[in-house]
Design a protein around this motif. Structure first.
Motif, PDB file in Angstrom:
ATOM      1  N   VAL B  77       0.865  -1.171   0.000  1.00 34.31           N
ATOM      2  CA  VAL B  77       0.000   0.000   0.000  1.00 34.31           C
ATOM      3  C   VAL B  77       0.905   1.225   0.000  1.00 34.31           C
ATOM      4  O   VAL B  77       1.727   1.369   0.895  1.00 34.31           O
ATOM      5  N   PRO B  78       0.781   2.134  -1.004  1.00 40.39           N
ATOM      6  CA  PRO B  78       1.662   3.301  -1.033  1.00 40.39           C
ATOM      7  C   PRO B  78       1.499   4.144   0.231  1.00 40.39           C
ATOM      8  O   PRO B  78       0.405   4.226   0.795  1.00 40.39           O
ATOM      9  N   ALA B  79       2.604   4.778   0.669  1.00 42.90           N
ATOM     10  CA  ALA B  79       2.584   5.496   1.945  1.00 42.90           C
ATOM     11  C   ALA B  79       1.595   6.645   1.939  1.00 42.90           C
ATOM     12  O   ALA B  79       0.927   6.913   2.936  1.00 42.90           O
ATOM     13  N   LYS B  80       1.473   7.356   0.791  1.00 43.22           N
ATOM     14  CA  LYS B  80       0.596   8.526   0.744  1.00 43.22           C
ATOM     15  C   LYS B  80      -0.824   8.159   0.321  1.00 43.22           C
ATOM     16  O   LYS B  80      -1.644   9.042   0.080  1.00 43.22           O
ATOM     17  N   ALA B  81      -1.115   6.871   0.185  1.00 44.78           N
ATOM     18  CA  ALA B  81      -2.452   6.475  -0.274  1.00 44.78           C
ATOM     19  C   ALA B  81      -3.445   6.555   0.878  1.00 44.78           C
ATOM     20  O   ALA B  81      -3.068   6.500   2.048  1.00 44.78           O
ATOM     21  N   ASP B  82      -4.730   6.685   0.522  1.00 46.14           N
ATOM     22  CA  ASP B  82      -5.795   6.612   1.515  1.00 46.14           C
ATOM     23  C   ASP B  82      -6.054   5.126   1.754  1.00 46.14           C
ATOM     24  O   ASP B  82      -6.642   4.455   0.913  1.00 46.14           O
ATOM     25  N   LYS B  83      -5.594   4.622   2.928  1.00 42.86           N
ATOM     26  CA  LYS B  83      -5.477   3.173   3.063  1.00 42.86           C
ATOM     27  C   LYS B  83      -6.813   2.436   2.911  1.00 42.86           C
ATOM     28  O   LYS B  83      -6.922   1.507   2.118  1.00 42.86           O
ATOM     29  N   ALA B  84      -7.846   2.868   3.636  1.00 39.91           N
ATOM     30  CA  ALA B  84      -9.115   2.135   3.620  1.00 39.91           C
ATOM     31  C   ALA B  84      -9.675   2.065   2.207  1.00 39.91           C
ATOM     32  O   ALA B  84     -10.055   0.991   1.725  1.00 39.91           O
ATOM     33  N   MET B  85      -9.697   3.209   1.513  1.00 38.55           N
ATOM     34  CA  MET B  85     -10.253   3.245   0.158  1.00 38.55           C
ATOM     35  C   MET B  85      -9.417   2.395  -0.784  1.00 38.55           C
ATOM     36  O   MET B  85      -9.937   1.700  -1.646  1.00 38.55           O
ATOM     37  N   PHE B  86      -8.096   2.462  -0.615  1.00 33.64           N
ATOM     38  CA  PHE B  86      -7.194   1.690  -1.470  1.00 33.64           C
ATOM     39  C   PHE B  86      -7.477   0.200  -1.321  1.00 33.64           C
ATOM     40  O   PHE B  86      -7.451  -0.543  -2.288  1.00 33.64           O
TER      41      PHE B  86
END
Lengths: 177, 328
Positions: B77-86
């Protein structure tokens, strides 16, 4: 109160209600707009499920197509194309207190409404034709009422929608000139 | 045995539902694995290459090796990604793609087929939900190529849904029903591809755009957008996006076979075999177009849908209605 028999329908109703209420509550308590848009999509889909359980499958599918599909996407589109910084928690003010009172009043009104209606007699309140000519198909039932009894209101609503659509296009174009 | 919704909820019915779901899932996964293999082999033949030929005889197990590789990869999971949505984006895309299979009548006996009164509408409605997963995944990736791909995907899929639905309306008018099983039964004398040839042409074009296949593969145009909305995805989340895409190709093939090609009808062979042949033709067509067509220009994409396909399909509806009234 007799415990209702656990048919597939009953379990489906409970699960769908959980989805609808859960998404609605989650929508109220998230702070980011995009989560809210997603949660309201969940509410739309759950309501469509309830329509299907009520044998209104055409309305249910139209709900999924228009609300869960198109409108949620439009909201996501609008949110993605605009910038959203970190949303701050709004402090309690007069507006908050007023909305709490209004929501509580609505809850009380609904509670009173549901309790005063004699639900045992609902069949006589909205009488059903025993053998309608369109059979059990809800598509034909909807078509029958739109194109016979309610033709003029239906056409008027279509005209209003077209006027609104053309008006939106004209308003949007004006900015370019 | 297959009347599930109004029955008491016993362990046997639950078992029946689970077994039905697992059978449909494994059949569809097998079909998807071999349509990916077929795609690679067909494209290779068109390019005068050999294609996959190392894993198993004629490379027949290549897809399973690829799936295993994707499943074993690290879940990044990319660090700057919105984790839940990703994380939930691929699921929102995949679940409707599997759900639409419920109304596809694979067999003449309708085993595991829901004979919904609104079957066609159900298909179109559910497939429109998949776009949400694509847009969310693209937005959550926090990557400019992903967002451009996601926006393109949403615009394209919403625009081409309309000619797709309008072209199907011609078939619904001819059959007088939205139930896919009844539509197939209405084609006993003549397949709808003959009277609905205009509608069929619009349907095929709109279907290719709905599936993001080659003349319309702008959402993931690899030469401009890296991989579009799935740029940041890897491992089994990427596999879910891929899987949804190929399940939709299979489902769209099933829909085309049911609406225009007479579904399970056909001489000699059993119904499911005819169904497989007809759906297989559609799947072959998507790969054939992939090998022969260049990508459409982005500015022409919307114009083509709104100014060409939608008027043609509306004309088709009017013509169908006139002919139906004239004949009756």
């Amino acid at each position: 109160m007799a415990f209702p028999q656990l048919t597939g329908q009953m379990i489906a109703f409970m699960l769908i209600s959980l989805v609808v209420i859960g998404s609605a509550v989650a929508m109220l308590f998230t702070r980011r707009v995009i989560y809210m848009a997603l949660m309201i999509g969940g509410v739309f889909i759950g309501v469509a499920g309830i329509y299907v359980l009520l044998n209104a499958d055409f309305i249910g599918m139209a709900q999924v197509l228009i609300y869960a599909g198109a409108i949620t996407i439009l909201m996501l589109f609008a949110i993605m194309l605009t910038h959203h910084g970190h949303q701050e928690q709004t402090p309690v003010n007069g507006h908050t207190i007023f909305s709490v009172v209004a929501a509580g009043g609505l809850l009380g009104l609904l509670y009173w409404g549901f309790n005063t209606v004699d639900w045992a007699k609902w069949q006589s309140m909205s009488p059903k034709t025993d053998a309608p000519e369109w059979g059990t198909s809800s598509v034909k039932a909807v078509a029958n009422s739109i194109y016979t009894q309610y033709t003029i209101p239906f056409e008027l609503v279509s005209v209003i929608l077209i006027v609104a659509l053309v008006g939106a296009v004209i308003l949007a174009r004006k900015e370019e000139n | 045995m297959f009347e599930w919704l109004n029955q008491p909820f016993t362990p046997m019915t639950v078992l029946g539902m689970v077994i039905g779901g697992v059978i449909v899932l494994s059949v569809i996964l097998l079909v998807v694995a071999y349509s990916i293999y077929a795609q690679r082999k067909i494209l290779a033949a068109m390019h005068l290459r050999i294609g996959p030929n190392r894993v198993g005889p004629f490379g027949l197990f290549q897809s399973f090796a690829d799936i295993l590789k994707l499943l074993l990869k690290e879940d990044i999971v990319p660090a700057k990604a919105d984790k839940a949505m990703f994380l939930i984006g691929p699921m929102i895309t995949y679940v409707p793609s599997f759900m639409v299979l419920a109304v596809i009548p694979y067999t003449a006996t309708h085993l595991f087929t829901a004979e919904l009164n609104v079957g066609v509408l159900y298909y179109i409605a559910l497939s429109s939900i998949s776009v949400i997963g694509v847009v969310l995944g693209a937005w959550a990736s926090n990557n400019k190529y992903s967002i451009i791909g996601g926006l393109r995907s949403a615009a394209q899929l919403i625009s081409y849904e309309i000619p797709l639905a309008l072209s199907i309306l011609g078939v619904i008018l001819m059959a007088g029903s939205m139930n896919i099983v009844e539509i197939v039964e209405a084609q006993k004398n003549m397949w709808f591809i003959v009277p609905q040839i205009i509608g069929f042409s619009v349907f095929i074009i709109a279907a290719m755009a709905e599936l993001s296949r080659v003349p319309f593969d702008l959402p993931e145009a690899e030469s401009e957008l890296v991989a579009g909305y799935s740029t940041e995805y890897s491992g089994f989340r990427f596999a879910f996006y891929m899987l949804a895409e190929y399940v939709y190709i299979t489902a769209m093939g099933g829909l085309a076979a049911a609406l225009y090609l007479g579904g399970w009808e056909g001489p000699l062979l059993p119904g499911w075999a005819w169904y497989g042949i007809k759906a297989g033709l559609f799947i072959f067509l998507t790969f054939w177009l992939q090998g022969t067509f260049p990508r459409i220009r982005n500015t022409l994409l919307m114009t083509f849908s709104w100014k060409v396909l939608i008027p043609i399909s509306i004309l088709n509806i009017i013509l169908t209605a006139i002919i139906k009234i004239a004949v009756a």
